[in-house]
Design a protein around this motif. Structure first.
Motif, PDB file in Angstrom:
ATOM      1  N   TRP A  34      37.417  52.804  38.113  1.00 37.42           N
ATOM      2  CA  TRP A  34      38.229  51.909  36.934  1.00 37.42           C
ATOM      3  C   TRP A  34      39.369  52.841  36.330  1.00 37.42           C
ATOM      4  O   TRP A  34      39.574  54.274  36.275  1.00 37.42           O
ATOM      5  N   ARG A  57      40.409  46.076  38.177  1.00 43.16           N
ATOM      6  CA  ARG A  57      39.862  46.800  38.384  1.00 43.16           C
ATOM      7  C   ARG A  57      41.081  48.306  37.173  1.00 43.16           C
ATOM      8  O   ARG A  57      40.929  49.246  37.404  1.00 43.16           O
ATOM      9  N   LEU A  80      35.080  46.689  30.795  1.00 45.11           N
ATOM     10  CA  LEU A  80      34.382  48.501  31.699  1.00 45.11           C
ATOM     11  C   LEU A  80      33.151  47.648  31.967  1.00 45.11           C
ATOM     12  O   LEU A  80      33.043  47.763  32.706  1.00 45.11           O
ATOM     13  N   GLY A  83      33.055  44.626  33.505  1.00 44.07           N
ATOM     14  CA  GLY A  83      32.880  44.586  35.483  1.00 44.07           C
ATOM     15  C   GLY A  83      32.474  45.443  36.366  1.00 44.07           C
ATOM     16  O   GLY A  83      32.291  45.779  36.881  1.00 44.07           O
ATOM     17  N   PHE A  85      30.655  49.115  35.555  1.00 44.70           N
ATOM     18  CA  PHE A  85      30.719  49.613  34.838  1.00 44.70           C
ATOM     19  C   PHE A  85      29.893  50.993  35.047  1.00 44.70           C
ATOM     20  O   PHE A  85      29.466  50.252  34.123  1.00 44.70           O
TER      21      PHE A  85
END
Length: 354
Positions: A34, A57, A80, A83, A85
């Motif tokens: 990312w 990202r 994050l 997404g 992470f």
């Protein structure tokens, strides 16, 4: 070129890359990277970055003091985590000091520590802040009072990106370059004087690697900044105060140049160096700081002193500055702001207006 640096967090490296595209490609692990990027940098290099990272990202941020406040970081963490992470992912920071501070702080605390890489895009970040592991975050009205020591795994150095910087940003970075050469001793000081000819921007890449090599020696023996690393603050206590007293109308590296000149002026008044040494140092530094010294005329002395009192290096009400006995001979010194520093700074500001 490559420099390896020892750290309590493990070794990390500075590696050269020819282009932003090459640097991003090296930093990216498929499906696990990312990006936090300076919005202005992304606008210039979006195609190169998107070659290796999908747009969803990439989070772009305005690189200003407000962005690196604790209160503004919650959306970054949320982005994050939403997404996907995880601890085996990498956060890639692309930008200057503000993006570096944000990314280092996020990387330190997110799931108790993640890998992050850094592509510094300013001269200040490339020659100085990219190594040393420090992050500084604002909270409320308190500037740079939160932070950590947590280095990136790899710093991807792309000197070619500096061609897009405005002249003022280059000169700001050169303030730190001069600092390192003064810290290193007389041969380095004489060398940088030959490089910094009036009205000419020198070749930057050799100066970057030399500066990083000098800083490496300090941070490897004193990573947590409790001893000799304090000497890297030469010019900074004065410079930070000049910045804040002018409403940040003086860029950081130019503030450092003014701060080094002030420190050398005070050292001369204390008979630590000769008046001739001050004139020699100031004749080089003024190529960097002009015309910003004019902004100090309207900065009240109490504002400058308040900025010095707020310096993080102060302890138990005592104020310390880095003075000089000459190139390579800096010394941390306790000073009296009201009785000594105020009148000397008034004299200094008057002297550099001539």
């Amino acid at each position: 070129m490559r420099i390896d640096i020892s750290s309590r967090s493990g070794p990390y490296a500075v590696e050269s890359a020819e282009t932003i595209s090459q640097a991003v490609s090296r930093a990216c692990v498929a499906g696990k990277t990312w990006v936090l990027a300076d919005a202005s940098v992304f606008a210039l290099h979006d195609e190169a970055i998107l070659e290796s990272v999908s747009r969803e990202r990439i989070l772009t941020l305005e690189a200003n003091e407000e962005a690196k406040s604790f209160e503004r970081l919650a959306p970054v963490f949320t982005w994050l985590l939403k997404g996907g992470f995880k601890r085996d992912c990498t956060l890639l920071a692309i930008g200057g000091g503000v993006i570096q501070d944000i990314s280092a702080f996020v990387a330190t605390v997110l799931v108790r520590g993640i890998r992050w890489d850094f592509i510094p895009t300013t001269l200040l970040a490339q020659c100085d802040s990219c190594i040393g592991a420090k992050s500084s975050i604002n909270i409320g009205s308190y500037k740079n009072q939160l932070g950590s020591f947590y280095p990136p795994a790899v710093i991807h150095l792309v000197p070619a990106v500096l061609a897009t910087l405005p002249r003022e940003a280059v000169f700001s970075g050169l303030g730190e370059v001069i600092k390192f050469h003064l810290l290193d001793g007389k041969p380095a000081w004489e060398a940088i004087q030959r490089e910094l000819l009036p009205e000419r921007i020198p070749a930057l890449e050799p100066l970057i690697w030399t500066s990083l090599g000098i800083k490496k020696r300090y941070i490897e023996v004193d990573e947590l900044d409790t001893g000799i690393r304090n000497l890297l603050n030469y010019g900074h206590t004065f410079g930070h105060a000049f910045e804040s007293a002018t409403g940040f109308g003086i860029p950081h590296g130019i503030g450092v140049a003014l701060g080094m000149s002030a420190a050398t002026f005070i050292s001369a008044r204390r008979h630590l160096v000769s008046a001739e040494h001050f004139l020699e140092v100031d004749s080089v530094l003024r190529r960097i700081y002009r015309p910003f010294e004019q902004r100090l005329r309207d900065a009240g002395m109490e504002s400058i002193l308040s900025g010095m009192r707020a310096d993080k290096k102060n302890t138990h009400g005592a104020t310390y500055v880095i003075l000089t006995n000459g190139p390579g001979a800096m010394v941390k010194t306790k000073v009296d702001l009201d009785k000594e520093i105020a009148p000397l700074l008034t004299e200094f500001i008057r002297a550099i207006q001539a």
